[in-house]
Design an enzyme around this catalytic site. Sequence first.
Site, PDB file in Angstrom:
ATOM      1  CD1 TRP A   1      -0.344  -1.612   3.123  1.00 48.93           C
ATOM      2  CD2 TRP A   1       0.666   0.381   3.314  1.00 48.93           C
ATOM      3  NE1 TRP A   1       0.437  -1.642   4.259  1.00 48.93           N
ATOM      4  CE2 TRP A   1       1.075  -0.431   4.404  1.00 48.93           C
ATOM      5  CE3 TRP A   1       1.174   1.672   3.222  1.00 48.93           C
ATOM      6  CZ2 TRP A   1       1.964   0.005   5.381  1.00 48.93           C
ATOM      7  CZ3 TRP A   1       2.065   2.104   4.189  1.00 48.93           C
ATOM      8  CH2 TRP A   1       2.447   1.276   5.250  1.00 48.93           C
TER       9      TRP A   1
ATOM     10  CE  LYS B   1      -4.335  -9.066  -2.161  1.00 46.20           C
ATOM     11  NZ  LYS B   1      -4.581  -8.014  -1.157  1.00 46.20           N
TER      12      LYS B   1
ATOM     13  CB  SER C   1       5.818  -7.755   5.330  1.00 42.20           C
ATOM     14  OG  SER C   1       4.851  -8.782   5.184  1.00 42.20           O
TER      15      SER C   1
ATOM     16  CE1 TYR D   1      -0.234 -19.190   1.501  1.00 40.47           C
ATOM     17  CE2 TYR D   1       0.138 -17.198   0.232  1.00 40.47           C
ATOM     18  CZ  TYR D   1      -0.336 -17.816   1.365  1.00 40.47           C
ATOM     19  OH  TYR D   1      -0.928 -17.057   2.348  1.00 40.47           O
TER      20      TYR D   1
ATOM     21  CD  GLU E   1      11.999  -6.452  -5.697  1.00 43.65           C
ATOM     22  OE1 GLU E   1      12.744  -6.021  -4.803  1.00 43.65           O
ATOM     23  OE2 GLU E   1      12.391  -6.744  -6.829  1.00 43.65           O
TER      24      GLU E   1
ATOM     25  CB  CYS F   1      10.888  -1.092   0.921  1.00 46.38           C
ATOM     26  SG  CYS F   1      11.068  -0.410  -0.722  1.00 46.38           S
TER      27      CYS F   1
ATOM     28  CD  GLU G   1      10.087  -2.875   6.461  1.00 44.04           C
ATOM     29  OE1 GLU G   1       9.333  -3.853   6.487  1.00 44.04           O
ATOM     30  OE2 GLU G   1      10.505  -2.365   5.401  1.00 44.04           O
TER      31      GLU G   1
HETATM   32  P1  NAD Z   1       2.160  -7.018   3.455  1.00 43.67           P
HETATM   33  O1  NAD Z   1       3.179  -8.076   3.315  1.00 43.67           O
HETATM   34  O2  NAD Z   1       1.317  -6.994   4.669  1.00 43.67           O
HETATM   35  O3  NAD Z   1       1.123  -7.103   2.238  1.00 43.67           O
HETATM   36  C1  NAD Z   1       1.559  -7.100   0.909  1.00 43.67           C
HETATM   37  C2  NAD Z   1       0.509  -7.775   0.059  1.00 43.67           C
HETATM   38  O4  NAD Z   1       0.391  -9.130   0.468  1.00 43.67           O
HETATM   39  C3  NAD Z   1      -0.876  -7.154   0.177  1.00 43.67           C
HETATM   40  O5  NAD Z   1      -1.504  -7.170  -1.088  1.00 43.67           O
HETATM   41  C4  NAD Z   1      -1.578  -8.090   1.134  1.00 43.67           C
HETATM   42  O6  NAD Z   1      -2.968  -8.129   0.959  1.00 43.67           O
HETATM   43  C5  NAD Z   1      -0.965  -9.424   0.758  1.00 43.67           C
HETATM   44  N1  NAD Z   1      -1.017 -10.394   1.856  1.00 43.67           N
HETATM   45  C6  NAD Z   1      -1.000 -10.143   3.184  1.00 43.67           C
HETATM   46  N2  NAD Z   1      -1.077 -11.299   3.878  1.00 43.67           N
HETATM   47  C7  NAD Z   1      -1.145 -12.298   2.974  1.00 43.67           C
HETATM   48  C8  NAD Z   1      -1.221 -13.716   3.069  1.00 43.67           C
HETATM   49  N3  NAD Z   1      -1.264 -14.338   4.250  1.00 43.67           N
HETATM   50  N4  NAD Z   1      -1.251 -14.429   1.914  1.00 43.67           N
HETATM   51  C9  NAD Z   1      -1.208 -13.812   0.725  1.00 43.67           C
HETATM   52  N5  NAD Z   1      -1.154 -12.482   0.565  1.00 43.67           N
HETATM   53  C10 NAD Z   1      -1.105 -11.727   1.683  1.00 43.67           C
HETATM   54  O7  NAD Z   1       2.923  -5.662   3.216  1.00 43.67           O
HETATM   55  P2  NAD Z   1       2.347  -4.178   3.305  1.00 43.67           P
HETATM   56  O8  NAD Z   1       2.091  -3.892   4.741  1.00 43.67           O
HETATM   57  O9  NAD Z   1       1.247  -3.982   2.315  1.00 43.67           O
HETATM   58  O10 NAD Z   1       3.596  -3.325   2.773  1.00 43.67           O
HETATM   59  C11 NAD Z   1       4.653  -2.998   3.587  1.00 43.67           C
HETATM   60  C12 NAD Z   1       5.814  -3.926   3.336  1.00 43.67           C
HETATM   61  O11 NAD Z   1       6.168  -3.903   1.955  1.00 43.67           O
HETATM   62  C13 NAD Z   1       7.065  -3.502   4.067  1.00 43.67           C
HETATM   63  O12 NAD Z   1       7.682  -4.615   4.653  1.00 43.67           O
HETATM   64  C14 NAD Z   1       7.931  -2.919   2.969  1.00 43.67           C
HETATM   65  O13 NAD Z   1       9.307  -2.931   3.241  1.00 43.67           O
HETATM   66  C15 NAD Z   1       7.576  -3.767   1.819  1.00 43.67           C
HETATM   67  N6  NAD Z   1       7.927  -3.112   0.556  1.00 43.67           N
HETATM   68  C16 NAD Z   1       9.028  -3.576  -0.128  1.00 43.67           C
HETATM   69  C17 NAD Z   1       9.409  -2.965  -1.312  1.00 43.67           C
HETATM   70  C18 NAD Z   1      10.595  -3.467  -2.097  1.00 43.67           C
HETATM   71  O14 NAD Z   1      10.713  -3.128  -3.267  1.00 43.67           O
HETATM   72  N7  NAD Z   1      11.461  -4.278  -1.530  1.00 43.67           N
HETATM   73  C19 NAD Z   1       8.685  -1.873  -1.790  1.00 43.67           C
HETATM   74  C20 NAD Z   1       7.578  -1.423  -1.061  1.00 43.67           C
HETATM   75  C21 NAD Z   1       7.209  -2.055   0.112  1.00 43.67           C
END
Ligand code: NAD
Length: 493
Positions: free
Chosen positions: A163, A187, A241, A251, A263, A298, A397
């Site tokens: 997000w 998604k 994350s 999965y 990422e 990130c 983080e």
């Molecule tokens: P998140 O991991 O909670 O969610 C990311 C996506 O995964 C969302 O679409 C979410 O709905 C989905 N998701 C959540 N739980 C799931 C599950 N159990 N099974 C399948 N899908 C699931 O991350 P967030 O809070 O949306 O974003 C923040 C994180 O993203 C931080 O850790 C940040 O560092 C990382 N991020 C990394 C980069 C990069 O390029 N390395 C860039 C931006 C953000």
Amino acid sequence: MAAAERTADHYPSFRTQALIDGAFAPAASGRTFDAVNPATGKVLAQVAACDSADVDRAVKAARAAFEDRRWAGLRPVERKRILQRFAELIRAHRDELALTETLNMGKPIADARSIDVRAAADCFAYYGECCDKVYGEVAPTTADTLALVLREPLGVVGCVTPWNFPMIMAAWKVAPALAMGNSVVLKPAEESPLTALHLGELALEAGVPAGVFNVVPGLGVEAGKALGLHMDVDAIAFTGSTEVGRYFLRYSSDSNLKRVFLELGGKTAFVVAHDVADLDEVAQAVAAGIFFNQGEMCTAASRLLVDNRIRDALVDRVAALAPRWMPGDPQDPAARAGAVVSFEHQGRILAAIAEGVASGARLVTGGTAVRQESGGAFVAPTVFDGVSPASALAQKEIFGPVLSVIGFDGLEEAVSIANGTVYGLGAAVWSGDLAAAHQVARRFKAGIVYVNCFDADDITTPFGGVKQSGFGRDKSLHALDKYCDLKTVWTRL
Ligand code: NAD
């Protein structure tokens, strides 16, 4: 905030249904979830809560579109024209897209317009341009054979995005996947699904055929999991994350061994040597590095590693800049910071701050929720000094506007502290000695390193991490490799 207390904001209507096979439709279950404006706590819209039934329908549509070659079979120059038209439409809808992004995830409107919309459009234009410029190979085999190495699209690619930069993160994955001829099921994060749905509408308008680009909003544990476990998805491109990244590997192993690109999170070290030329300039870069986008980056400069000889002087300067990054109304064009994405996330940030105080680190500035009268979720720019490199503040983080300052004596110690987390996404080094800085740059275990700068960015450069920050690269020509396979074709001459 209880649902009964919420009222809808009065803004133009948003796309809220899933986009499957070229048509917008509610979730098969009829269920919805709330898209909330985190700057006010009010509900913006009710969005289709897709689950495995909807994901299955989207994957089937994507598969059918792939197999009949309505997209992959187009002349590459035609795919290029369509993706470039898509980029133009994003630019033409800049104001609505920027406002939607700001309302849905709290970032300042000026950033949404000048960074998020622009970068998303530029990304589709860049990969559109690649469509007719990617060649196969002829292998140097014996004269009586011809061995072709063809690049072929994978089939159905699932993109799962976070997000913090909803449009950009989607574009970094969807654009190269489409450019190589794949079909896509996107998604978006449940916190910020609205611009992804708008992008889907614009893609259709640009001429991306029905079924080629599908968008299934929904909860991670439902729609995200269903996509990760689907037996007919060929690859998952995930940003999010580290914790959820692990799920996607599981999965894959529990289903069809689809390839997975991750990422993930980061804990960037911003290393400052004693011989930097201009401490004010460094302080500006550190403050922007941690407070931009409310610290929801990130690559956020969450750890400032500074030579103890200049530590107090630099900490004072960074703390003096913090008020300039105090959050404002995200819709105010002058705001430099806005709301964090949700009350839940605000709670996580404040809990990490409380843990930092309990650990004995010195809270220099910030540390509290602010703008509470707005009804929104805001956190003051926060600086901790005297942070132990092993403490949670320095290891976990936080994904919020929280800076941890750690002193060091000499660059050898700095490198060791910088590399001392499970992450390996970004790192920075500032020094008046360019040769020394470059030696440090080479020793960082990180995918992206900044020397005497921070957060430099261009679509032409690979972006991604090492260690538990994941693997695979977004952006640049290298990203195309993730979305195609090599096929060797032998011919006897
Ligand atoms: P998140 O991991 O909670 O969610 C990311 C996506 O995964 C969302 O679409 C979410 O709905 C989905 N998701 C959540 N739980 C799931 C599950 N159990 N099974 C399948 N899908 C699931 O991350 P967030 O809070 O949306 O974003 C923040 C994180 O993203 C931080 O850790 C940040 O560092 C990382 N991020 C990394 C980069 C990069 O390029 N390395 C860039 C931006 C953000």
